[in-house]
Write an enzyme that holds these catalytic residues in place. Structure first.
Site, PDB file in Angstrom:
ATOM      1  N   LEU A 127       0.828  -1.214   0.000  1.00 32.07           N
ATOM      2  CA  LEU A 127       0.000   0.000   0.000  1.00 32.07           C
ATOM      3  C   LEU A 127       0.863   1.266   0.000  1.00 32.07           C
ATOM      4  O   LEU A 127       0.348   2.377  -0.090  1.00 32.07           O
ATOM      5  CB  LEU A 127      -0.895   0.015   1.248  1.00 32.07           C
ATOM      6  CG  LEU A 127      -2.007  -1.033   1.312  1.00 32.07           C
ATOM      7  CD1 LEU A 127      -2.703  -0.982   2.671  1.00 32.07           C
ATOM      8  CD2 LEU A 127      -3.035  -0.815   0.201  1.00 32.07           C
ATOM      9  N   LYS A 161      14.847  -6.591   4.369  1.00 33.83           N
ATOM     10  CA  LYS A 161      15.144  -5.581   5.396  1.00 33.83           C
ATOM     11  C   LYS A 161      16.469  -5.829   6.105  1.00 33.83           C
ATOM     12  O   LYS A 161      17.112  -4.891   6.553  1.00 33.83           O
ATOM     13  CB  LYS A 161      14.024  -5.554   6.442  1.00 33.83           C
ATOM     14  CG  LYS A 161      12.744  -4.934   5.946  1.00 33.83           C
ATOM     15  CD  LYS A 161      11.753  -4.781   7.070  1.00 33.83           C
ATOM     16  CE  LYS A 161      10.420  -4.329   6.547  1.00 33.83           C
ATOM     17  NZ  LYS A 161       9.496  -3.930   7.585  1.00 33.83           N
ATOM     18  N   GLY A 184       6.162 -13.193  19.225  1.00 33.14           N
ATOM     19  CA  GLY A 184       7.006 -13.219  18.030  1.00 33.14           C
ATOM     20  C   GLY A 184       8.418 -12.737  18.311  1.00 33.14           C
ATOM     21  O   GLY A 184       8.646 -11.942  19.235  1.00 33.14           O
TER      22      GLY A 184
HETATM   23  P1  ATR Z   1      11.017 -11.934   9.843  1.00 31.84           P
HETATM   24  O1  ATR Z   1      11.481 -11.836   8.452  1.00 31.84           O
HETATM   25  O2  ATR Z   1      10.384 -10.689  10.359  1.00 31.84           O
HETATM   26  O3  ATR Z   1      12.005 -12.528  10.796  1.00 31.84           O
HETATM   27  P2  ATR Z   1       9.536 -14.389   9.979  1.00 31.84           P
HETATM   28  O4  ATR Z   1      10.757 -15.197   9.937  1.00 31.84           O
HETATM   29  O5  ATR Z   1       8.441 -14.755   9.060  1.00 31.84           O
HETATM   30  O6  ATR Z   1       9.773 -12.867   9.730  1.00 31.84           O
HETATM   31  O7  ATR Z   1       9.006 -14.462  11.463  1.00 31.84           O
HETATM   32  C1  ATR Z   1       8.145 -13.563  12.020  1.00 31.84           C
HETATM   33  C2  ATR Z   1       7.572 -14.135  13.290  1.00 31.84           C
HETATM   34  O8  ATR Z   1       6.350 -14.807  12.967  1.00 31.84           O
HETATM   35  C3  ATR Z   1       8.446 -15.149  14.001  1.00 31.84           C
HETATM   36  O9  ATR Z   1       8.347 -14.913  15.378  1.00 31.84           O
HETATM   37  C4  ATR Z   1       7.801 -16.472  13.622  1.00 31.84           C
HETATM   38  O10 ATR Z   1       7.965 -17.509  14.573  1.00 31.84           O
HETATM   39  P3  ATR Z   1       9.197 -18.549  14.468  1.00 31.84           P
HETATM   40  O11 ATR Z   1      10.359 -17.839  15.063  1.00 31.84           O
HETATM   41  O12 ATR Z   1       8.755 -19.707  15.258  1.00 31.84           O
HETATM   42  O13 ATR Z   1       9.365 -18.860  13.014  1.00 31.84           O
HETATM   43  C5  ATR Z   1       6.350 -16.071  13.606  1.00 31.84           C
HETATM   44  N1  ATR Z   1       5.515 -17.008  12.885  1.00 31.84           N
HETATM   45  C6  ATR Z   1       5.389 -17.122  11.547  1.00 31.84           C
HETATM   46  N2  ATR Z   1       4.507 -18.103  11.246  1.00 31.84           N
HETATM   47  C7  ATR Z   1       4.066 -18.610  12.428  1.00 31.84           C
HETATM   48  C8  ATR Z   1       3.140 -19.624  12.789  1.00 31.84           C
HETATM   49  N3  ATR Z   1       2.492 -20.340  11.858  1.00 31.84           N
HETATM   50  N4  ATR Z   1       2.926 -19.858  14.101  1.00 31.84           N
HETATM   51  C9  ATR Z   1       3.566 -19.154  15.032  1.00 31.84           C
HETATM   52  N5  ATR Z   1       4.460 -18.180  14.769  1.00 31.84           N
HETATM   53  C10 ATR Z   1       4.705 -17.895  13.485  1.00 31.84           C
END
Ligand code: ATR
Length: 275
Positions: A14, A64, A125
């Protein structure tokens, strides 16, 4: 001149809607577009900023973190968050900042009339968004912070990263997902909730009705996490206001213009219609 938001995928961003609304209002001779790029092309786009062919960029997932290796000077916030979402060229240097955390804090302060000082905080998270938010919470003299995450190792890393600056940051159990009694704000920083049926189940025991539930997700407008909290009588806020406010801080870095609350509202109305 052009500005871009780069990422992959980028179709649903967006950011062009938001920035072009302000660019038009302030009559600036630039155009903001989205650009899907591969990892290999990151260096090229940075070089275009260095040669002032591009005014600047916003960076979104999945770049990022990796973009930081091409930046000459990072803001303290970007260093603390280990991520950059705004890039610009100044005094012969490529600068990288991160406006996500500041956007989140401003959103909660302004929209929920919330003062973070001494507040008890529960974060879900341990990914990039959690780092951005925690780096800013640290500046607000908040009370104890509890963090829960599905993957224990990522949780360890995050808590260790912030422990030297904030001694009262603690790990919380993922399977119980129970915020401490009288938690003031619960923040979902994960991407879990974007798809239908994805519900983060919190144990509500010990919370009072003044607890705020915040989600950084803005699509859907109301995640299951927020819906359940609202139905229990808690106050809730989604991530749209945060998105707009982080954009406003980037806009200020590029153009030196402090946007008004009316500008924020105008952009929000446009996004609301588009969502
Ligand atoms: P980033 O690039 O910001 O690090 P990411 O790796 O997708 O993004 O993770 C973002 C958050 O979403 C993490 O805390 C991730 O938990 P994990 O550390 O266990 O991977 C959380 N997350 C993503 N999918 C999830 C799911 N299905 N259940 C619980 N937590 C989830």
């Amino acid at each position: 001149m052009k500005l871009f938001v780069i990422g992959k995928p980028i179709k649903h961003s967006l950011s062009p809607l938001i920035h072009n609304c302000w660019i038009k209002k302030y009559n600036i001779d630039v155009k903001y577009e989205k650009k899907e790029i591969d990892l290999l092309h990151l260096e090229k786009i940075i070089s275009e900023i260095r040669h002032e062919k591009i005014k600047g960029i916003n960076v979104t997932l999945p770049y990022k973190k990796i973009i930081t290796r091409f930046i000459d000077e990072m803001s303290q916030t970007a260093k603390d968050s280990e991520a950059v979402n705004t890039v610009f060229f100044k005094e012969n240097k490529i600068y990288g900042d991160n406006t996500d955390g500041k956007g989140f804090i401003e959103s909660i302060e302004k929209e929920m009339k919330f003062d973070f000082e001494k507040k008890k905080i529960f974060i879900i998270g341990a990914g990039g968004a959690a780092y951005g938010i925690l780096s800013q919470l640290n500046k607000k003299k908040v009370g104890p912070v509890f963090v829960a995450n599905r993957t224990k190792e990522k949780l360890n890393n995050l808590v260790n990263h912030f422990k030297s600056k904030k001694s009262d940051i603690f790990q919380s159990n993922w399977s119980a997902l129970k915020p401490p009694d009288d938690t003031d704000i619960i923040i979902n920083t994960t991407s879990f909730g974007m798809k239908k049926g994805e519900l983060i189940e919190i144990n509500y025991k010990g919370l009072t009705n003044s607890t705020i539930f915040a989600d950084i997700i803005y699509k859907p407008k109301e995640t299951e996490f927020l819906k359940f909290a609202r139905l229990q009588g808690f106050k809730t806020i989604n991530g749209l206001d945060m998105l707009i406010r982080q954009a406003a801080i980037s806009f200020n870095l590029w153009f030196g213009i402090s946007l008004t609350e009316q500008d924020i509202k105008n952009a929000k109305d446009i996004c609301d219609k588009a969502c």
